[in-house]
Design an enzyme around this catalytic site. Structure first.
Site, short mmCIF file in Angstrom:
data_model
loop_
_atom_site.label_atom_id
_atom_site.label_comp_id
_atom_site.label_asym_id
_atom_site.label_seq_id
_atom_site.Cartn_x
_atom_site.Cartn_y
_atom_site.Cartn_z
CG HIS A 1 1.71 0.36 -4.76
ND1 HIS A 1 1.46 1.34 -4.03
CD2 HIS A 1 1.22 -0.06 -5.77
CE1 HIS A 1 0.79 2.19 -4.90
NE2 HIS A 1 0.38 1.61 -6.10
CB SER B 1 -2.06 2.75 -6.93
OG SER B 1 -0.73 3.20 -7.55
CG ASP C 1 3.57 1.56 -1.45
OD1 ASP C 1 4.44 1.39 -2.36
OD2 ASP C 1 2.44 2.08 -1.53
#
Length: 732
Positions: free
Chosen positions: A707, A587, A675
């Site tokens: 995610h 991320s 995601d």
């Protein structure tokens, strides 16, 4: 000296992963009623729930274990397990009744296909199932919410009703050309007339129902539901404002109504997972008249309302709205009878010395009040560790319960009648389960902890925390004199420290943090012979609100320089192999990893990025958090904002895609096809740009993952592929 697993031995790495991944994680605990023995002694049961990876079944299994705690009212006399662990299949939620005589369980059963699954609400008493309600068959609502954002399962104080949150029942829809079935049992006059099912709306089959984003894809319109246990009647509560979605509900004092958090969903929903900044407020709906009353400031964001044992006061966490996703919070107190709200703990701009740096937990435990309804206990990150705190709601004084103890991190699972159940772990010690009594006011630092389940330390791992001060040319002008930290894991007593490779791991968020707790991947890498550097750059939680506010507008610059500075400092002080340094992040950590190999291409020999943000501008229209793109770039966000050319230019300027021409580090990309936070096309964009420039790149696409890539199959595969990537590009 213990032998380290070499990079050239992936089979041994797999065996090591299999062993360490068996370490279970605590997910919940609750305390049973107090029992007096025939000899006058007191004891309570502790019911705990755990999760563990099962590599054979490729799933996370859940199991429970019970313990007995004998005590004398203010100290534990004896504590230990009461039997072995038992797997719990199908349990989505469970909650003990206030008296402890009954237990409610929400259970799923049926086929593996989602449409075939049914939900049952069970009520257990002593050694039998007292009631079982097929919620799916009753068709009063859609699936029950089991998440910790909206979900709840709350007993009324009278123990006659259960309150929960479910998806609103959707109207049936059909094609304009739907053929009706004829009733063959009807009379001749009725034969030509179609059957009369529930009225279906023509043309609404494909109407879009907006959901709440990442991990909440099936959740759109939550409603409050009440089950009458005796009659089996289910009521969907009226009176909730049309512009909010209710959740985190519980019964008001005297069962006169329901208190809940309402999240604004107009003009559209934003992703709510990991986002404590979504506009929301505290409400009370009266059951007799259906009148709904706003109890808190409607312009802010709140969560975790918790009613005191004397049913007089409610505490909750309060945050600024539509700002950074996670910040320092206020602890607020609402007096039920005077209707007065006060701030017990305010936002802390920055930590002074060893003082309290603020509250950073995203949820308060369901049990957080002391027995006398005066103090609230919670856990929170304080720099790079997580401690337990008690706050006096009358004076606002805050005392750490754990700061004077062993280095490591704590998590409060529950407290009831001053008996606390907590988890303790370190980077080299998997979670241990502990109990202890909350001491009287003024003596909070003297908690005597007793272990219920002691984990074995993992040998061969040495760790510590480094405090880092940015050089003068990297100071933030608006927020000067901020420091940051990094947690360093390294093999104990390596044969030659100059041959130790290092993996650098910046965290995601960016407003989150690493704490000195058990983490599987860093421990695994350290056991394989790597040093692992976990960097809490400026902008991380736990260091004061100023640190958080210093980063928006400076992403891709301040955070990148902080990580690079930490790497250079550690290499200089520890003398690890500077030719074998790798990056691993997900991320925003992936965003930083891709920035670092573009801005400092000579430093890193390998990069592993999980669902990284690559191009903030192209992510704006496809993510469930468009506000993140605006705020972190340095612009205010509103639901009606339309970025202009200047904004798009800034987004591109702060994105890793800008530095593609300088990248030469081999990159392994790991993407989740489901995601919603950072859509996988972000990674695809980077993959194609690297391929076009002949930079070594490999892409793994996990079709059922979101995610976090936290499913057992994706997590285990991604780790082993990361090991092979490091072996290939760092050498053995």
């Amino acid at each position: 000296m213990e032998r380290q697993v070499l990079l050239s031995e992936p089979q041994e790495a797999a065996a090591l992963y299999r062993g360490l991944s068996r370490q279970p994680s605590l997910s919940a605990a609750c305390l049973g009623p107090e029992v007096t023995t025939q000899y006058g002694g007191l004891y309570r049961t502790v019911h705990t729930e755990w999760t563990q990876r099962d590599l054979e079944r490729m799933e996370n299994i859940r199991f429970c274990r019970q313990y007995l705690v004998f005590h004398d009212g203010d100290s534990v006399v004896f504590a230990g397990p009461a039997g072995n662990s038992v797997e719990t299949r199908g349990e989505l939620l469970s909650r003990e009744s206030p008296s402890g005589t009954m237990k409610a369980v929400l259970r799923k059963a049926g086929g593996t296909v989602s449409g075939e699954e049914k939900q049952f609400l069970e009520v257990w008493e002593k050694n039998r199932k007292l009631k079982s309600f097929n919620l799916s068959a009753l068709e009063k609502h859609g699936p029950v919410y089991e998440d910790d954002c909206f979900g709840c399962l709350s007993w009324s104080h009278s123990e006659t009703h259960l309150l929960y949150v479910a998806e609103k029942k959707r109207p049936k829809a059909e094609s304009f050309f739907q053929t009706k079935a004829l009733d063959i049992s009807a009379s001749d006059d009725e034969m030509a007339r179609p059957k009369k099912p529930d009225q279906a709306i023509k043309g609404d089959q494909f109407v879009f129902y907006e959901d709440w984003g990442e991990t909440m894809v099936s959740k759109s319109i939550p409603v409050l539901c009440v089950l009458d246990i005796d009659s089996g009647n289910i009521s969907v509560l009226e009176g909730v404002p049309e512009n909010v979605s209710p959740g985190q509900a519980f019964w008001a004092p005297g069962d006169t109504g329901v208190v809940f958090v309402g999240w604004w969903h107009e003009p559209f929903r934003l992703g709510i997972r990991y986002c404590t900044n979504r506009r929301s407020a505290l409400y009370y709906v009266d059951l007799s008249g259906g009148k709904c009353e706003l109890l808190s400031d409607g312009s802010l964001a709140i969560c975790s309302p918790r009613l005191s044992p004397d049913q007089c006061r409610i505490v909750y966490l309060q945050y600024p709205c539509l700002a950074p996703h996670h910040q320092c919070s206020q602890l607020c107190l609402y007096d039920w009878y005077t209707k007065v709200t006060s701030v017990v703990v305010d936002i802390v701009p920055r930590q002074l010395g060893e003082s309290f740096s603020g509250i950073y937990c995203s949820l308060l435990p369901l049990g957080c009040w002391s027995a006398d309804s005066q103090r609230v206990v919670f856990d929170s990150a304080q720099r790079s560790r997580q401690d337990l705190f008690a706050v006096d709601t009358q004076t606002g004084s805050i005392t750490s319960l754990t700061a004077a103890g062993s280095a490591g991190s704590w998590k409060l699972l529950t407290i009831d009648k001053d008996l606390m159940v907590a988890q303790f772990s370190t980077p080299s010690l998997p979670p241990s389960l502990k109990v202890g009594f909350l001491p009287p006011p003024g003596k909070e630092q003297s908690v005597s902890w007793v272990s219920l389940e002691e984990a074995e330390p993992i040998p061969g791992i040495h760790w510590g925390v480094r405090v880092l001060h940015p050089p003068p040319d990297q100071e933030n002008v608006q927020y000067a004199d901020l420091d940051f930290e990094a947690i360093l894991l390294q093999p104990s007593n390596p044969p030659d420290k100059t041959q130790v490779p290092m993996v650098v791991m910046p965290h995601g968020g960016p407003h989150s943090s690493f704490v000195t707790a058990w983490m599987l991947f860093p421990a695994m890498l350290c056991k394989m012979g790597f040093a692992v550097l976990l960097v809490n750059y400026r902008g991380s939680t736990g260091f004061g609100q100023d640190s958080i506010l210093s980063l928006p507008g400076n992403v891709g610059h301040q955070d990148v320089k902080d990580v690079q500075f930490a790497v250079e400092q550690v290499l200089q002080e520890e003398h690890f192999d500077a030719r074998r340094v790798a990056l691993m992040g997900g991320s925003h950590g992936g965003f930083l990893s891709c920035h670092l190999i573009g801005q400092y291409p000579e430093t890193y020999s390998a990069c592993i990025a999980r669902n990284p943000v690559i191009n903030i501008a192209s992510m704006m229209g496809s993510t469930d958090i468009p506000d993140w793109c605006m705020v972190e770039t340095g612009f205010p966000y509103s639901n009606s904002c339309l970025p202009d050319l200047n904004v798009w230019e800034e987004m591109l300027d702060k994105s890793p895609i800008k530095y593609i021409p300088q990248v030469k580090t081999p990159v392994l990309l790991m993407l989740g096809q489901e995601d919603r936070r950072v859509p996988f096309k972000q990674g695809m964009e980077y993959y194609r740009a690297l391929k076009a420039r002949n930079v070594p790149v490999r892409l793994l696409l996990y079709p059922k993952s979101n995610h976090a890539l936290s499913e057992v199959e994706a997590e285990s595969d991604s780790f082993m592929n990361a090991v092979l990537w490091l072996h290939t590009h760092l050498g053995s």
